[in-house]
Design a protein around this motif. Sequence first.
Motif, PDB file in Angstrom:
ATOM      1  N   TYR A  72      33.744  45.126 -20.119  1.00  0.00           N
ATOM      2  CA  TYR A  72      34.393  45.438 -21.304  1.00  0.00           C
ATOM      3  C   TYR A  72      35.913  45.590 -21.093  1.00  0.00           C
ATOM      4  CZ  TYR A  72      35.829  47.853 -25.468  1.00  0.00           C
ATOM      5  OH  TYR A  72      36.505  48.460 -26.619  1.00  0.00           O
ATOM      6  N   TYR A  75      36.493  46.599 -17.434  1.00  0.00           N
ATOM      7  CA  TYR A  75      35.797  47.896 -16.806  1.00  0.00           C
ATOM      8  C   TYR A  75      34.489  47.130 -16.071  1.00  0.00           C
ATOM      9  CZ  TYR A  75      34.037  52.628 -16.711  1.00  0.00           C
ATOM     10  OH  TYR A  75      33.605  53.949 -16.159  1.00  0.00           O
ATOM     11  N   CYS A  80      30.739  55.802 -17.719  1.00  0.00           N
ATOM     12  CA  CYS A  80      31.842  56.594 -17.683  1.00  0.00           C
ATOM     13  C   CYS A  80      31.276  57.964 -17.122  1.00  0.00           C
ATOM     14  CB  CYS A  80      32.876  56.601 -18.920  1.00  0.00           C
ATOM     15  SG  CYS A  80      33.527  55.257 -19.456  1.00  0.00           S
ATOM     16  N   HIS A  89      36.495  58.271 -20.002  1.00  0.00           N
ATOM     17  CA  HIS A  89      36.626  57.235 -19.076  1.00  0.00           C
ATOM     18  C   HIS A  89      36.888  57.595 -17.685  1.00  0.00           C
ATOM     19  CE1 HIS A  89      38.159  55.569 -23.327  1.00  0.00           C
ATOM     20  NE2 HIS A  89      37.077  55.779 -23.255  1.00  0.00           N
ATOM     21  N   ASP A 106      28.501  58.950 -19.847  1.00  0.00           N
ATOM     22  CA  ASP A 106      28.662  58.412 -21.091  1.00  0.00           C
ATOM     23  C   ASP A 106      28.075  56.833 -20.925  1.00  0.00           C
ATOM     24  OD1 ASP A 106      29.494  57.021 -23.572  1.00  0.00           O
ATOM     25  OD2 ASP A 106      31.401  57.720 -23.782  1.00  0.00           O
ATOM     26  N   THR A 108      26.572  53.124 -22.737  1.00  0.00           N
ATOM     27  CA  THR A 108      26.354  52.363 -23.740  1.00  0.00           C
ATOM     28  C   THR A 108      25.527  51.250 -23.449  1.00  0.00           C
ATOM     29  OG1 THR A 108      28.376  52.954 -24.647  1.00  0.00           O
ATOM     30  CG2 THR A 108      27.598  51.379 -25.892  1.00  0.00           C
ATOM     31  N   ASP A 117      25.438  53.943 -28.208  1.00  0.00           N
ATOM     32  CA  ASP A 117      26.265  54.627 -27.517  1.00  0.00           C
ATOM     33  C   ASP A 117      26.416  56.330 -27.586  1.00  0.00           C
ATOM     34  OD1 ASP A 117      29.078  55.418 -26.338  1.00  0.00           O
ATOM     35  OD2 ASP A 117      30.234  54.572 -27.951  1.00  0.00           O
ATOM     36  N   HIS A 180      34.088  55.947 -33.350  1.00  0.00           N
ATOM     37  CA  HIS A 180      34.284  54.485 -33.918  1.00  0.00           C
ATOM     38  C   HIS A 180      33.119  53.859 -34.410  1.00  0.00           C
ATOM     39  CE1 HIS A 180      31.991  53.392 -30.387  1.00  0.00           C
ATOM     40  NE2 HIS A 180      32.589  54.511 -29.701  1.00  0.00           N
ATOM     41  N   PHE A 186      30.894  46.956 -30.292  1.00  0.00           N
ATOM     42  CA  PHE A 186      30.951  48.144 -29.717  1.00  0.00           C
ATOM     43  C   PHE A 186      32.020  49.145 -30.464  1.00  0.00           C
ATOM     44  CE2 PHE A 186      31.495  49.600 -24.974  1.00  0.00           C
ATOM     45  CZ  PHE A 186      31.224  50.810 -25.263  1.00  0.00           C
ATOM     46  N   HIS A 187      33.174  48.556 -30.722  1.00  0.00           N
ATOM     47  CA  HIS A 187      33.948  49.376 -31.427  1.00  0.00           C
ATOM     48  C   HIS A 187      34.789  48.650 -32.770  1.00  0.00           C
ATOM     49  CE1 HIS A 187      34.584  51.026 -27.278  1.00  0.00           C
ATOM     50  NE2 HIS A 187      34.212  52.007 -27.996  1.00  0.00           N
ATOM     51  N   GLU A 213      32.299  61.794 -31.380  1.00  0.00           N
ATOM     52  CA  GLU A 213      32.352  61.955 -29.938  1.00  0.00           C
ATOM     53  C   GLU A 213      33.568  62.954 -29.533  1.00  0.00           C
ATOM     54  OE1 GLU A 213      33.525  58.593 -27.481  1.00  0.00           O
ATOM     55  OE2 GLU A 213      33.112  57.473 -29.468  1.00  0.00           O
ATOM     56  N   TRP A 230      42.393  53.774 -16.941  1.00  0.00           N
ATOM     57  CA  TRP A 230      41.383  54.121 -17.654  1.00  0.00           C
ATOM     58  C   TRP A 230      41.170  55.706 -17.535  1.00  0.00           C
ATOM     59  CZ3 TRP A 230      38.488  51.506 -20.546  1.00  0.00           C
ATOM     60  CH2 TRP A 230      38.139  50.023 -20.344  1.00  0.00           C
ATOM     61  N   GLU A 244      28.491  62.922 -27.426  1.00  0.00           N
ATOM     62  CA  GLU A 244      28.549  61.797 -28.422  1.00  0.00           C
ATOM     63  C   GLU A 244      27.223  61.307 -28.972  1.00  0.00           C
ATOM     64  OE1 GLU A 244      29.967  58.075 -26.709  1.00  0.00           O
ATOM     65  OE2 GLU A 244      30.545  57.249 -28.595  1.00  0.00           O
TER      66      GLU A 244
HETATM   67  N1  MF3 Z   1      31.417  54.470 -24.246  1.00  0.00           N
HETATM   68  C1  MF3 Z   1      32.772  54.805 -24.620  1.00  0.00           C
HETATM   69  C2  MF3 Z   1      32.986  55.306 -26.026  1.00  0.00           C
HETATM   70  O1  MF3 Z   1      32.460  56.225 -26.259  1.00  0.00           O
HETATM   71  C3  MF3 Z   1      33.442  53.544 -24.344  1.00  0.00           C
HETATM   72  C4  MF3 Z   1      33.937  53.225 -22.769  1.00  0.00           C
HETATM   73  S1  MF3 Z   1      34.498  51.959 -22.476  1.00  0.00           S
HETATM   74  C5  MF3 Z   1      34.637  51.879 -21.146  1.00  0.00           C
HETATM   75  O2  MF3 Z   1      33.313  54.678 -26.934  1.00  0.00           O
HETATM   76  F1  MF3 Z   1      35.072  50.589 -20.667  1.00  0.00           F
HETATM   77  F2  MF3 Z   1      35.730  52.652 -20.541  1.00  0.00           F
HETATM   78  F3  MF3 Z   1      33.358  51.800 -20.462  1.00  0.00           F
END
Ligand code: MF3
Length: 270
Positions: A72, A75, A80, A89, A106, A108, A117, A180, A186-187, A213, A230, A244
């Motif tokens: 992503y 990444y 994270c 991050h 964290d 996802t 997530d 989000h 994802f977003h 979150e 990051w 979150e």
């Molecule tokens: N999981 C994170 C969020 O809560 C997003 C992480 S993106 C990454 O939205 F690329 F840093 F992993």
Amino acid sequence: MDEHNSGRVTKDGIRIYQEADFAGMHKAGALAAQILDRVAPLVYPGQSTGEIDAAITRMVDEAGATSATIGYKGYQHASCISVNHVVCHGIPGDKRLKDGDILNVDVTVIVDGWFGDTSRMYVAGKLSRKSERLIQVTHDALFEGISAVRPGNTFGDIGHAIQTFVEANRMAVVRDFCGHGLGRVFHSPPNVLHYGRPGTGPELEEGMFFTIEPMVNLGRAETKVLADDWTAVTRDKSLSAQFEHSIGVTATGCEIFTLSPAGKFHPTWD
Ligand code: MF3
Ligand code: CO
Ligand code: CO
């Protein structure tokens, strides 16, 4: 109609999902939560965050799921991991945890195309009183926000509930990062702010899927992103915490997709 879904999109660009879609989100959310349950015994002084991430990568693979974060925006990790003054991050690596470190993990995952997530806090070794208070307030702030989720309320009501609770506890809500929309992506819209004014922002409707979150700092709210592009840290080096959940709006409130199957979401000293 589009390739993914027959639902509608609001004027604010927020997708309204169908009743049958809740099951897909529940499955993805449950896997993400179960992985976080299994992270707890891996957190101890001397452990590296890279080892924790490697274990998470294996858990995602074993479940036949996909990591949403690997690849992503470049990444390269399945999680994270944000230690102490890292707000979010944090990149897993060779650094070893020390006694009393607090960390957010964290994760996802993608299951059958649906995104789950979630993140929560852990402690390596002995938890200090001030860290315990920060983690408890952050956890409770998330649930203050979740309590404001019902059709007819607005996204501003969620942010207001979180902000007033955090500030009443003399802590600061981070404004530089937000929750989000998610679902088959994802977003997506909206940005879910963790501060705000009642009655402002888009109105909540049944079938909206999004994360809440909140990141909370013991010192000031300001953050900066390190040279790795990051890692976000508190500018004043104060401790930061985050929890979150991914949720879906129902007719009367919401369903939390990322509830811990083992009831372990609560701060780990319980
Ligand atoms: N999981 C994170 C969020 O809560 C997003 C992480 S993106 C990454 O939205 F690329 F840093 F992993
Ligand atoms: Co998120
Ligand atoms: Co997340």
